[in-house]
Design a protein around this motif. Structure first.
Motif, short mmCIF file in Angstrom:
data_model
loop_
_atom_site.label_atom_id
_atom_site.label_comp_id
_atom_site.label_asym_id
_atom_site.label_seq_id
_atom_site.Cartn_x
_atom_site.Cartn_y
_atom_site.Cartn_z
N LYS A 62 25.57 55.90 -48.50
CA LYS A 62 24.61 55.66 -49.58
C LYS A 62 25.24 54.86 -50.70
CE LYS A 62 21.90 59.80 -48.68
NZ LYS A 62 21.33 61.04 -49.25
N ALA A 63 25.88 53.76 -50.35
CA ALA A 63 26.48 52.84 -51.33
C ALA A 63 27.57 53.51 -52.13
CB ALA A 63 25.41 52.26 -52.23
N LYS A 64 28.40 54.35 -51.51
CA LYS A 64 29.58 55.01 -52.07
C LYS A 64 29.32 55.67 -53.40
CE LYS A 64 31.88 50.93 -54.05
NZ LYS A 64 33.11 50.10 -53.95
N ASN A 65 29.55 56.97 -53.45
CA ASN A 65 29.39 57.56 -54.75
C ASN A 65 30.20 58.80 -55.05
OD1 ASN A 65 27.98 59.30 -53.16
ND2 ASN A 65 26.19 59.41 -54.47
N THR A 66 30.85 59.44 -54.10
CA THR A 66 31.52 60.70 -54.41
C THR A 66 32.91 60.79 -53.78
OG1 THR A 66 29.37 61.81 -54.50
CG2 THR A 66 31.32 63.21 -54.34
N VAL A 67 33.85 61.29 -54.55
CA VAL A 67 35.17 61.62 -54.01
C VAL A 67 35.41 63.11 -54.20
CG1 VAL A 67 36.17 59.33 -54.33
CG2 VAL A 67 36.34 61.03 -56.17
N TYR A 68 36.22 63.68 -53.31
CA TYR A 68 36.48 65.11 -53.31
C TYR A 68 37.98 65.34 -53.34
CZ TYR A 68 31.72 65.04 -51.54
OH TYR A 68 30.37 64.80 -51.38
N LEU A 69 38.39 66.25 -54.20
CA LEU A 69 39.80 66.66 -54.26
C LEU A 69 39.88 68.11 -53.82
CD1 LEU A 69 42.69 65.80 -55.02
CD2 LEU A 69 42.27 66.78 -57.29
N GLN A 70 40.32 68.32 -52.58
CA GLN A 70 40.50 69.67 -52.06
C GLN A 70 41.88 70.16 -52.46
OE1 GLN A 70 38.33 71.73 -50.29
NE2 GLN A 70 39.93 73.27 -50.57
N MET A 71 41.93 71.26 -53.19
CA MET A 71 43.18 71.79 -53.71
C MET A 71 43.47 73.15 -53.09
SD MET A 71 42.80 70.67 -57.72
CE MET A 71 41.51 71.87 -58.06
N ASN A 72 44.50 73.22 -52.30
CA ASN A 72 44.90 74.46 -51.64
C ASN A 72 46.24 74.95 -52.16
OD1 ASN A 72 42.59 74.23 -49.97
ND2 ASN A 72 43.72 73.03 -48.46
N SER A 73 46.55 76.20 -51.87
CA SER A 73 47.84 76.78 -52.28
C SER A 73 48.11 76.51 -53.76
CB SER A 73 48.98 76.21 -51.43
OG SER A 73 48.76 76.45 -50.06
N ASP A 87 54.10 63.69 -55.91
CA ASP A 87 54.97 64.58 -55.12
C ASP A 87 54.64 66.05 -55.36
OD1 ASP A 87 57.97 62.51 -55.42
OD2 ASP A 87 56.29 62.43 -54.02
N SER A 88 54.21 66.38 -56.56
CA SER A 88 53.95 67.77 -56.91
C SER A 88 52.77 68.37 -56.17
CB SER A 88 53.73 67.90 -58.42
OG SER A 88 52.63 67.10 -58.83
N VAL A 89 51.88 67.53 -55.62
CA VAL A 89 50.69 68.05 -54.93
C VAL A 89 50.66 67.67 -53.46
CG1 VAL A 89 49.41 67.91 -57.10
CG2 VAL A 89 49.16 66.08 -55.39
N LYS A 90 51.60 66.87 -53.03
CA LYS A 90 51.62 66.40 -51.65
C LYS A 90 51.70 67.59 -50.70
CE LYS A 90 53.72 62.58 -51.48
NZ LYS A 90 54.79 61.54 -51.46
N GLY A 91 50.84 67.59 -49.68
CA GLY A 91 50.81 68.68 -48.72
C GLY A 91 49.90 69.82 -49.13
N ARG A 92 49.47 69.85 -50.37
CA ARG A 92 48.57 70.92 -50.85
C ARG A 92 47.20 70.37 -51.21
NH1 ARG A 92 49.60 73.47 -55.47
NH2 ARG A 92 50.72 71.73 -56.43
N PHE A 93 47.14 69.16 -51.73
CA PHE A 93 45.88 68.55 -52.16
C PHE A 93 45.49 67.46 -51.17
CE2 PHE A 93 46.18 69.33 -57.06
CZ PHE A 93 46.45 70.67 -56.82
N THR A 94 44.18 67.33 -50.96
CA THR A 94 43.67 66.27 -50.10
C THR A 94 42.51 65.57 -50.79
OG1 THR A 94 44.25 67.53 -48.10
CG2 THR A 94 42.71 65.70 -47.84
#
Length: 126
Positions: free
Chosen positions: A76-87, A62-69
């Motif tokens: 390529k056989a799955k290898n990276t995740v991204y955490l976009q942090m705004n505000s 809840d603390s990051v909902k709406g701000r983080f994606t």
């Protein structure tokens, strides 16, 4: 074994943005869910977000909902995740850890994750 390497941490002023990356290698076919946790000095590690490789379903604290994606790149056989942090807020300051597990459920407990990265520092100044 699965190896996880985080990158993208740094220092930013309140209201700014950062993007964290987590690259997975090794037996990645065994991982179903990727998660991010954070730990501030003197506090327990807490759940931030999780994503399922198949379908891309996500769950946020809840603390990051709406701000983080949280997103994933499973080309390529799955290898990276991204955490976009705004505000970003000063209370977002912590070491951020990437984690992986082989369960289908989007878990919020660190006990559900068997693989961890080394962590990356995020500092938000007011």
């Amino acid at each position: 074994q699965v190896q996880l390497v985080e990158s993208g941490g740094g220092s930013v002023q309140a209201g700014g943005s950062l993007r964290l990356s987590c690259a997975a290698s090794g037996r990645t076919f065994s991982t179903l869910v990727m998660g991010w946790f954070r730990q501030a000095p003197g506090k327990e590690r807490e759940f931030v977000a999780a994503i399922r490789w198949s379908g891309g379903s996500t769950l946020y604290a809840d603390s990051v909902k709406g701000r983080f994606t949280l997103s994933r790149d499973n080309a390529k056989a799955k290898n990276t995740v991204y955490l976009q942090m705004n505000s970003l807020k000063p209370e977002d300051t912590a070491v951020y850890y990437c984690a992986a597990n082989n369960r289908y459920a989007l878990g919020e407990s660190s006990n559900e994750y068997g693989y961890w990265g080394q962590g990356t520092q995020v500092t938000v100044s007011s």
